[in-house]
Design an enzyme around this catalytic site. Structure first.
Site, mmCIF file in Angstrom:
data_model
loop_
_atom_site.group_PDB
_atom_site.id
_atom_site.type_symbol
_atom_site.label_atom_id
_atom_site.label_comp_id
_atom_site.label_asym_id
_atom_site.label_seq_id
_atom_site.Cartn_x
_atom_site.Cartn_y
_atom_site.Cartn_z
ATOM 1 N N GLY A 165 0.847 -1.219 -0.021
ATOM 2 C CA GLY A 165 -0.064 -0.251 -0.100
ATOM 3 C C GLY A 165 0.846 1.250 0.039
ATOM 4 O O GLY A 165 0.612 2.208 -0.769
ATOM 5 N N ASP A 166 1.940 1.318 0.922
ATOM 6 C CA ASP A 166 2.854 2.498 0.897
ATOM 7 C C ASP A 166 3.378 2.596 -0.516
ATOM 8 O O ASP A 166 3.325 3.613 -0.958
ATOM 9 C CB ASP A 166 3.775 2.182 1.834
ATOM 10 C CG ASP A 166 3.192 2.375 3.296
ATOM 11 O OD1 ASP A 166 2.447 3.051 3.491
ATOM 12 O OD2 ASP A 166 3.816 1.725 4.179
ATOM 13 N N SER A 167 4.053 1.633 -1.034
ATOM 14 C CA SER A 167 4.664 1.660 -2.481
ATOM 15 C C SER A 167 3.688 2.203 -3.451
ATOM 16 O O SER A 167 4.256 2.910 -4.460
ATOM 17 C CB SER A 167 5.212 0.284 -2.713
ATOM 18 O OG SER A 167 6.451 -0.110 -1.656
#
Length: 393
Positions: A165-167
């Site tokens: 999700g962050d990436s």
């Protein structure tokens, strides 16, 4: 400086961990001058992350310059304003409203730099009722829908083993920044890029929304397969598992030839995408019984001669030994003072005329203070010493 298509552009990176800094890594990979701001004496927590050894930082901070600055001090905020006035991008991933609290909102910063592109990565975006909430990648993955689909149906929702999700949010942030740059090239006007983790995940959710609204179908966890898409699964061999993807009609015919049963290619039970989907369980069982009679290497070579996509399920050790990875330099050695030569993934995508590069691994905390504060902002050495002693830089 690293080479690449973004050479000549300057990005000031604020924030920490992955959601923002991976965007900075992508831009630094392709030549942007990325100046990372870190808290004096502390730095980004990523400096300490890694299994037994802190190996995350050299990757996520590669090609970046590190300066120390206390953003909670009004003098530190004033330094940010001066630096941003000389920059093209500002990247931050604090909770929504934090930059405004520090008098570093877009309205204040763009007043002196109308072409500024401000890249903002948060859990829930800059607007809406959830905007002020703390939002980590795991929450965005759950809310965006991917957690519900990850794993086996017999177990609770899983994760993919990466901070996906962050990436994703960082990748969309980078994409948005380059779109905004094109707009600025036409008009001279900057803007805000608002990348939310849950929306970045939502963007990957294929047809799950219209499947529900139009057909009342809610997609759920299905393990190693996609229902009604066959054959595309993990199959056993004498020495491990491989993945075969022969779900296109023409490829399935070649698969049937490879199995020594060409009649299956035109068998009404398997000849079409729909038919194979309806008979997915028995088809997978039949293929698995066949693959178990082969070693993985011999089977993959056999499939290749028939034009059937197949492959091992790689771990890091497999990647380092694979001749294709080596030929394309997908994994490279980078000089590092603590690890001598540190292996890491290369710069992607590959551009034919302006390829990026990994010029150096993540810097030491405050390694570029003198260069940035002295050469760019014109501070004298006594000024820098005083600000350092007072905990500002």
């Amino acid at each position: 400086m690293a080479s690449g298509a973004l050479q000549g552009l300057r990005l000031v990176e604020m924030g920490q961990l992955i959601a923002g800094p991976f965007c900075g890594q992508l831009m630094a990979d392709h030549g942007a001058e990325v100046i990372k701001i870190e808290a004096p004496g502390v730095g980004d927590p990523m400096r300490e992350w890694g299994r037994n050894k802190p190996v995350w930082w050299p990757v996520v901070a590669r090609n970046k310059k590190s300066i120390t600055l206390n953003l909670r001090d009004p003098r530190g905020q004033e330094i940010v304003r001066k630096l941003v006035a000389k920059s093209d991008f500002l990247l931050e991933n604090f909770r929504a409203g934090t930059m405004e609290k520090w008098n570093l909102g877009y309205d204040q910063l763009s007043a002196t730099n109308p072409g500024l592109i401000m890249i903002r990565v948060t859990g829930f975006g800059q607007t809406g009722p959830y905007a002020p909430r703390a939002g980590y990648g795991s929450i965005g993955e759950a809310m965006g829908g991917i957690r519900n689909l990850a794993g086996d149906p017999s177990t609770p929702p899983s994760r993919v083993g990466l901070s996906i999700g962050d990436s994703l949010a960082a990748t969309f942030a980078c994409l948005g920044a380059l779109m905004a740059l094109q707009h600025r090239n036409r008009t001279g006007q900057g803007q805000v890029v608002d990348s939310a983790i849950y929306e970045a995940v939502l963007a990957m959710m294929e047809s799950t929304i219209p499947e529900y609204t139009e057909a009342g179908f809610t997609r759920e966890r299905t393990g190693a397969i996609l229902p009604k898409v066959a054959p595309s699964n993990v199959y056993s061999t004498k020495d491990g598992e491989i993945l075969i993807a022969a779900n296109q009609d023409s490829v399935w015919k070649r698969m049937a030839e490879a199995m020594g049963r060409p009649e299956l290619g035109s068998d009404a039970r398997y000849a079409t995408h729909h038919a194979r989907g309806e008979n997915q369980v028995e088809l997978d069982a039949m293929i698995d019984a066949w693959t178990r009679t082969w070693s993985s290497g011999d089977l993959l070579a056999h499939l290749e001669t028939h034009g059937v996509p197949g492959g091992k399920i790689y771990k890091a050790s497999d990647m380092l030994e694979d001749p294709h990875f080596k030929a394309r330099e997908a994994i490279i050695k980078v000089k590092h003072p603590a690890f001598q030569n540190l292996w890491m993934q290369n710069v992607f995508p590959k551009l034919s005329e302006t390829p990026g590069e990994v010029a150096w691994a993540g810097p030491e905390l405050g390694q570029h203070n003198e260069e940035i504060y002295g050469d760019i902002l014109g501070m004298s050495r006594p000024q820098m010493t005083s600000l350092h002693d007072e905990g500002v830089i």
